[in-house]
Design a protein around this motif. Structure first.
Motif, short mmCIF file in Angstrom:
data_model
loop_
_atom_site.label_atom_id
_atom_site.label_comp_id
_atom_site.label_asym_id
_atom_site.label_seq_id
_atom_site.Cartn_x
_atom_site.Cartn_y
_atom_site.Cartn_z
N GLU A 116 8.26 2.70 -2.28
CA GLU A 116 7.63 1.42 -1.95
C GLU A 116 7.64 1.18 -0.45
N MET A 117 8.76 1.50 0.20
CA MET A 117 8.86 1.31 1.64
C MET A 117 7.83 2.19 2.37
N ARG A 118 7.68 3.43 1.94
CA ARG A 118 6.72 4.33 2.58
C ARG A 118 5.28 3.86 2.35
N VAL A 119 4.97 3.42 1.13
CA VAL A 119 3.62 2.95 0.83
C VAL A 119 3.31 1.70 1.67
N ARG A 120 4.28 0.78 1.74
CA ARG A 120 4.06 -0.42 2.57
C ARG A 120 3.84 -0.04 4.03
N THR A 157 -20.37 -0.52 3.16
CA THR A 157 -19.27 -0.67 4.13
C THR A 157 -17.94 -0.74 3.41
N VAL A 158 -17.89 -1.50 2.31
CA VAL A 158 -16.65 -1.61 1.53
C VAL A 158 -16.27 -0.24 0.99
N LYS A 159 -17.26 0.50 0.46
CA LYS A 159 -16.97 1.83 -0.09
C LYS A 159 -16.48 2.78 0.99
N SER A 160 -17.10 2.77 2.14
CA SER A 160 -16.69 3.70 3.20
C SER A 160 -15.31 3.34 3.74
N ARG A 161 -15.01 2.04 3.87
CA ARG A 161 -13.68 1.64 4.34
C ARG A 161 -12.60 2.01 3.32
N MET A 162 -12.92 1.89 2.05
CA MET A 162 -11.95 2.29 1.02
C MET A 162 -11.72 3.80 1.07
N ARG A 163 -12.81 4.57 1.24
CA ARG A 163 -12.69 6.02 1.30
C ARG A 163 -11.84 6.42 2.50
N LEU A 164 -12.06 5.79 3.66
CA LEU A 164 -11.26 6.07 4.85
C LEU A 164 -9.79 5.69 4.63
N ALA A 165 -9.56 4.55 3.99
CA ALA A 165 -8.19 4.09 3.71
C ALA A 165 -7.48 5.08 2.79
N TYR A 166 -8.19 5.57 1.77
CA TYR A 166 -7.60 6.55 0.86
C TYR A 166 -7.18 7.81 1.61
N ARG A 167 -8.07 8.30 2.49
CA ARG A 167 -7.75 9.52 3.27
C ARG A 167 -6.50 9.30 4.12
N LYS A 168 -6.44 8.15 4.80
CA LYS A 168 -5.29 7.87 5.67
C LYS A 168 -4.01 7.73 4.85
N LEU A 169 -4.10 7.06 3.72
CA LEU A 169 -2.92 6.90 2.86
C LEU A 169 -2.47 8.26 2.33
N ARG A 170 -3.43 9.07 1.89
CA ARG A 170 -3.10 10.40 1.36
C ARG A 170 -2.41 11.23 2.44
N ALA A 171 -2.93 11.17 3.66
CA ALA A 171 -2.33 11.93 4.76
C ALA A 171 -0.94 11.40 5.11
N SER A 172 -0.78 10.08 5.13
CA SER A 172 0.52 9.48 5.46
C SER A 172 1.57 9.77 4.41
N LEU A 173 1.15 9.81 3.15
CA LEU A 173 2.11 9.97 2.06
C LEU A 173 2.22 11.40 1.55
N ALA A 174 1.41 12.32 2.06
CA ALA A 174 1.41 13.69 1.56
C ALA A 174 2.78 14.34 1.71
N GLU A 175 3.38 14.20 2.88
CA GLU A 175 4.69 14.81 3.12
C GLU A 175 5.73 14.25 2.15
N TYR A 176 5.70 12.95 1.92
CA TYR A 176 6.65 12.33 1.00
C TYR A 176 6.42 12.82 -0.43
N MET A 177 5.15 12.93 -0.81
CA MET A 177 4.83 13.34 -2.19
C MET A 177 5.30 14.78 -2.43
N GLU A 178 5.18 15.66 -1.43
CA GLU A 178 5.64 17.03 -1.57
C GLU A 178 7.16 17.08 -1.68
N ASP A 179 7.87 16.23 -0.90
CA ASP A 179 9.33 16.20 -0.93
C ASP A 179 9.87 15.70 -2.25
N SER A 180 9.14 14.80 -2.91
CA SER A 180 9.65 14.19 -4.13
C SER A 180 9.41 15.06 -5.37
N ARG A 181 8.66 16.14 -5.21
CA ARG A 181 8.38 17.02 -6.38
C ARG A 181 9.49 17.97 -6.63
#
Length: 181
Positions: A116-120, A157-181
């Protein structure tokens, strides 16, 4: 206090006993609660102790200790007597328990808290427009069309901002997701 107890012992002085009760009653209740009694049992024990004080006031010997020590000795003995009268608690053998716990264990709660802390943190790092759209989508449960209408933005615009947000979130959380597996 010794003079009050003496007045109770010799003359059954109700006023002196009332003063003793007002003084020791709350202290005795607190003592019983600290020893593990519930509030109702603590009240009952206070009553029993103070009745014993009334009945045995003539047995108090000042040379053996203070009035408080004498009264709390009575209280300790009453608490022990109450415990002895209670039926023994039966514990199930740990080998007899097959069910999974309903609540997550400490490690799982720790992992959830860290996630939760990392997602926030990842959400807070998003640009304001993207963060706002993600909040409306996931916290408020709005569709992309509803978000577009609420923010007066084109749907694309809403769709493109969501797509960009998903990419950034995926990149930010990728390292954590690999560590938790």
């Amino acid at each position: 206090m010794a003079d009050l107890l003496s007045r109770v012992a010799t003359g059954r002085d109700r006023d002196a006993f009332a003063v003793l009760f007002r003084h020791f009653g709350p202290r005795l209740k607190s003592y019983m609660l600290r020893r593990g009694a519930d509030a109702e049992t603590a009240e009952e024990l206070v009553q029993e102790v103070m009745l014993a004080v009334w009945a045995k006031a003539d047995r108090y010997v000042p040379a053996r200790g203070s009035v408080a020590a004498w009264i709390f000795t009575i209280a300790r003995n009453r608490a022990i007597d109450r415990l002895r009268r209670q039926p023994p608690v039966r514990f199930a053998d740990i080998d007899d328990h097959d069910g999974a716990a309903d609540e997550p264990d400490g490690e799982a709660r720790l992992m959830e808290g860290e996630m939760e802390m990392r997602v926030r943190g990842a959400l807070d790092a998003l640009p304001d427009g993207q963060r706002r759209i993600m909040g409306l989508a996931f916290l408020d449960g709005l569709t992309q069309a509803e978000i577009a209408a609420r923010l007066a933005l084109p749907l694309g615009t809403v769709k493109s901002r969501m797509r960009l947000a998903y990419r950034k979130l995926r990149a930010s959380l990728a390292e954590y997701m690999e560590d938790s597996r």
